[in-house]
Design an enzyme around this catalytic site. Structure first.
Site, PDB file in Angstrom:
ATOM      1  N   SER A 184       0.819  -1.219   0.000  1.00  0.00           N
ATOM      2  CA  SER A 184       0.000   0.000   0.000  1.00  0.00           C
ATOM      3  C   SER A 184       0.851   1.267   0.000  1.00  0.00           C
ATOM      4  O   SER A 184       0.389   2.320  -0.445  1.00  0.00           O
ATOM      5  CB  SER A 184      -0.936   0.017   1.209  1.00  0.00           C
ATOM      6  OG  SER A 184      -1.897  -0.997   1.074  1.00  0.00           O
ATOM      7  N   HIS A 227      -6.759 -10.075   3.592  1.00  0.00           N
ATOM      8  CA  HIS A 227      -5.641 -10.807   4.220  1.00  0.00           C
ATOM      9  C   HIS A 227      -6.172 -11.937   5.107  1.00  0.00           C
ATOM     10  O   HIS A 227      -5.559 -12.999   5.202  1.00  0.00           O
ATOM     11  CB  HIS A 227      -4.798  -9.858   5.084  1.00  0.00           C
ATOM     12  CG  HIS A 227      -3.898  -8.955   4.293  1.00  0.00           C
ATOM     13  ND1 HIS A 227      -2.792  -9.408   3.609  1.00  0.00           N
ATOM     14  CD2 HIS A 227      -3.943  -7.618   4.078  1.00  0.00           C
ATOM     15  CE1 HIS A 227      -2.186  -8.379   3.016  1.00  0.00           C
ATOM     16  NE2 HIS A 227      -2.880  -7.282   3.284  1.00  0.00           N
TER      17      HIS A 227
HETATM   18 MG    MG Z   1      -4.408   1.380   3.513  1.00  0.00          MG
HETATM   19 ZN    ZN Z   2      -2.628  -5.323   2.581  1.00  0.00          ZN
END
Ligand code: MG
Ligand code: ZN
Length: 369
Positions: free
Chosen positions: A81, A264
């Site tokens: 990210s 996740h």
């Molecule tokens: Mg984020």
């Molecule tokens: Zn992630």
């Protein structure tokens, strides 16, 4: 006579055609006054599809300009990210874990910094810690996303007008309960000298007329969508209300941070809850954009998470009954981008995620002239 008649026949219709087309064209092409970038962390097309099956009609379906973005980072096919956020916030690729610095450590100027140069109001609204990678790339420059305490210091000095999310522990000294710092710095106290600082749902609900505010409602991350209060739609509505008072317009980034975590965890139900909450948030932005047509909305993801796929379910019963994941990390799938408002047609087709940062910065630089 013939000449005059031709003029009568052709010039008026041409004139009428022009006056009807030119304003529509100009509105479409003009530089947006306000920009709201909404990032669904880990939100691939399957995640959106699951949300639509359960919710029915999505606010996202009102967006008519769609594209796809490649998400690889400079160091890897599978981005994190931080690198993907840096591409969205600055227009440049970098290595995984880097927060708006280049692979050789040089700061990359973010949309927020460009927005401030043209005196626009700025804001970040997230459901994670405000120091987490996605918001951090808009407010900080550092080689590692893990350096939350330093990121908190940079955010405190950023002059961003509205900050809503979690992460209070990184802003209070180590002696205080809930602190995640190892030093004595009290960033919340420093912030309170020049802005309004709030920490509870109650303070949020009775927040009056302010030009700026920092609202940190948890020591680390906010709870999941069905438990957090204030929620992402409410925080977004309040942020827009405050930022839109600036006559020069504003830039706001809103993140549905926890779609990624559900990916996740390979947790289908949490993906759906978070995607629907994010779509409700998009609805808040859309309401504002409909009333304020100089507003550009861009919705995208930093990457897909989980290799999520839907295997069975029912449109009539609004249920996803079987789904699967290929693993517990991010994937290299292209992510969708949806745009609405002035400039929206620039976002169509297949491109790279750096295109988002480059286009948004181009609009802000055009506002300078
Ligand atoms: Mg984020
Ligand atoms: Zn992630």
């Amino acid at each position: 006579m013939i000449h005059t008649r031709y003029k009568m026949l052709f010039s008026w219709p041409v004139f009428i055609l022009l006056v009807s087309i030119v304003p529509a064209y100009a509105a479409e092409q003009s530089t947006p006054k306000n920009i709201i970038l909404l990032i669904g962390d880990g939100m691939g097309i399957a995640q959106i599809t699951a949300g639509k099956i359960v919710k029915g009609q999505l606010n996202l379906e009102e967006f008519k300009h769609l594209g796809l973005l490649t998400t690889h980072s400079q160091s890897a096919l599978i981005t994190d990210s931080a690198a993907a956020g840096t591409a969205l916030a600055t227009g440049y690729k970098t290595n995984n874990k880097a927060i708006s610095v280049s692979a050789d450590g040089k700061p990359l100027k973010s949309i927020i910094e460009y927005a401030k140069e043209v005196n626009k109001a700025t804001g970040l609204v997230v459901s994670s810690s405000i120091t987490h990678a996605t918001p951090a790339v808009f407010a900080a420059h550092i080689d590692s996303r893990k350096k939350h305490s330093i990121i908190a210091e940079q955010i405190s000095r950023s002059g961003i007008d509205v900050l809503f999310g979690g992460g209070r522990g990184y802003f209070i000294p180590h002696t205080k309960p809930g602190s995640k710092r190892e030093d004595d710095k009290n960033l919340l106290a420093e912030l309170a000298e020049f802005t309004t600082v709030i920490q509870t749902e109650e303070e949020f609900n009775r927040l009056g007329q302010v030009d700026s505010v920092v609202g940190l409602f948890a020591d680390k991350h906010l709870p999941g969508a069905d438990k957090r209060n204030p929620g992402l739609p409410g925080m977004t509505e309040k942020a827009i209300e405050i930022l839109s008072k600036n006559k020069n317009g504003f830039f706001l980034m809103v993140e549905g941070s926890q779609i990624d975590w559900a990916g996740h965890d390979n947790n289908q139900d949490d993906i759906i809850t978070e995607v629907i909450d994010f779509d409700n948030t998009i609805g808040v932005a859309l309401n504002f954009a409909k009333k304020n047509p100089q507003t550009l909305l861009v919705v995208t993801a930093d990457h897909e998470t989980g290799g999520f796929a839907i295997h069975n379910g029912s449109i009539a019963d609004k249920v996803v009954s079987e789904s699967g994941f290929t693993w517990t990390h991010h994937t290299a799938e292209m992510v969708p981008v949806f745009a609405y408002g002035p400039g929206a047609s620039d976002f169509t087709g297949i491109g790279d995620n750096t295109r988002i940062g480059k286009l948004l910065i181009k609009y802000l630089q055009a506002a300078r002239q």
